[in-house]
Design a protein around this motif. Structure first.
Motif, mmCIF file in Angstrom:
data_model
loop_
_atom_site.group_PDB
_atom_site.id
_atom_site.type_symbol
_atom_site.label_atom_id
_atom_site.label_comp_id
_atom_site.label_asym_id
_atom_site.label_seq_id
_atom_site.Cartn_x
_atom_site.Cartn_y
_atom_site.Cartn_z
ATOM 1 N N SER A 1 1.454 2.860 -3.627
ATOM 2 C CA SER A 1 0.337 2.894 -4.438
ATOM 3 C C SER A 1 0.541 4.062 -5.618
ATOM 4 O O SER A 1 1.288 4.993 -5.398
ATOM 5 C CB SER A 1 -0.871 3.419 -3.629
ATOM 6 O OG SER A 1 -0.890 4.673 -2.899
ATOM 7 N N GLN B 1 -9.809 4.110 -3.981
ATOM 8 C CA GLN B 1 -9.185 5.382 -3.890
ATOM 9 C C GLN B 1 -9.566 6.121 -5.054
ATOM 10 O O GLN B 1 -9.771 7.427 -4.766
ATOM 11 C CB GLN B 1 -7.783 5.118 -4.156
ATOM 12 C CG GLN B 1 -6.825 6.325 -3.922
ATOM 13 C CD GLN B 1 -5.264 5.871 -4.275
ATOM 14 O OE1 GLN B 1 -5.058 5.034 -5.143
ATOM 15 N NE2 GLN B 1 -4.246 6.697 -3.797
ATOM 16 N N THR C 1 -5.468 -5.713 -4.161
ATOM 17 C CA THR C 1 -4.879 -4.341 -4.666
ATOM 18 C C THR C 1 -5.807 -3.696 -5.546
ATOM 19 O O THR C 1 -6.001 -2.442 -5.403
ATOM 20 C CB THR C 1 -3.584 -4.667 -5.236
ATOM 21 O OG1 THR C 1 -2.683 -5.489 -4.476
ATOM 22 C CG2 THR C 1 -2.884 -3.511 -5.880
ATOM 23 N N TYR D 1 -9.205 -3.723 -5.703
ATOM 24 C CA TYR D 1 -10.052 -3.116 -4.902
ATOM 25 C C TYR D 1 -9.884 -1.654 -4.028
ATOM 26 O O TYR D 1 -10.316 -0.694 -4.201
ATOM 27 C CB TYR D 1 -10.614 -4.163 -3.700
ATOM 28 C CG TYR D 1 -11.763 -3.650 -3.048
ATOM 29 C CD1 TYR D 1 -13.358 -3.823 -3.533
ATOM 30 C CD2 TYR D 1 -11.535 -3.366 -1.834
ATOM 31 C CE1 TYR D 1 -14.224 -3.198 -2.912
ATOM 32 C CE2 TYR D 1 -12.806 -2.486 -0.974
ATOM 33 C CZ TYR D 1 -13.889 -2.804 -1.533
ATOM 34 O OH TYR D 1 -15.041 -2.307 -0.694
ATOM 35 N N GLN D 2 -8.774 -1.916 -3.574
ATOM 36 C CA GLN D 2 -8.094 -0.639 -2.781
ATOM 37 C C GLN D 2 -7.790 0.565 -3.733
ATOM 38 O O GLN D 2 -7.977 1.658 -3.269
ATOM 39 C CB GLN D 2 -6.695 -1.186 -1.978
ATOM 40 C CG GLN D 2 -7.009 -2.063 -0.949
ATOM 41 C CD GLN D 2 -5.825 -2.422 -0.426
ATOM 42 O OE1 GLN D 2 -4.684 -2.642 -1.243
ATOM 43 N NE2 GLN D 2 -5.773 -3.053 0.791
ATOM 44 N N ARG D 3 -7.381 0.171 -5.154
ATOM 45 C CA ARG D 3 -7.089 1.334 -5.839
ATOM 46 C C ARG D 3 -8.309 1.826 -6.604
ATOM 47 O O ARG D 3 -8.689 3.144 -6.729
ATOM 48 C CB ARG D 3 -6.285 0.796 -7.128
ATOM 49 C CG ARG D 3 -6.193 1.842 -8.313
ATOM 50 C CD ARG D 3 -5.301 3.075 -7.715
ATOM 51 N NE ARG D 3 -5.101 4.005 -8.757
ATOM 52 C CZ ARG D 3 -4.585 4.983 -8.796
ATOM 53 N NH1 ARG D 3 -4.223 5.406 -7.621
ATOM 54 N NH2 ARG D 3 -4.259 5.857 -9.648
ATOM 55 N N PRO E 1 0.818 -1.253 -0.110
ATOM 56 C CA PRO E 1 -0.003 0.096 -0.036
ATOM 57 C C PRO E 1 0.935 1.391 0.029
ATOM 58 O O PRO E 1 0.287 2.077 -0.457
ATOM 59 C CB PRO E 1 -0.831 -0.142 1.360
ATOM 60 C CG PRO E 1 -0.807 -1.651 1.599
ATOM 61 C CD PRO E 1 0.317 -2.180 1.176
#
Length: 93
Positions: free
Chosen positions: A23, A63, A56, A58-60, A20
């Motif tokens: 990113s 964001q 990864t 999903y996190q992006r 993370p």
């Protein structure tokens, strides 16, 4: 003992399993963020990504979604300033 790098295998995929802390930067515009988000959703829905890349991605996506919402909210605030305190319906002339 030397460690081998596996970065060549994952470099073809835009969604990588990175930490993370590394990113990618936010896009320069709303349109760029929306385009990246649409491509990301398509890759996530394909079911072809490994589990770590899904996380990864999903996190992006979260964001990028926050970035888009913040941009839209900023524009709405500017319109309120220009039009007074109430948003008026847009009428095409």
């Amino acid at each position: 003992m030397a460690k081998s790098s596996s970065s060549t295998a994952s470099s073809a995929s835009p969604v990588s399993a990175t930490s993370p802390a590394s990113s990618p930067a936010l896009p320069a515009s709303y349109e760029a963020a929306l385009q990246e988000l649409e491509g990301l959703v398509s890759r996530l829905e394909s079911g072809q990504l490994p589990l770590d890349q899904l996380l990864t991605g999903y996190q992006r996506g979260a964001q990028l979604l926050k970035f888009c919402r913040d941009k839209l909210e900023a524009v709405e605030t500017q319109i309120k300033v220009l039009e007074g305190t109430e948003l008026k319906p847009w009428v095409q002339e």
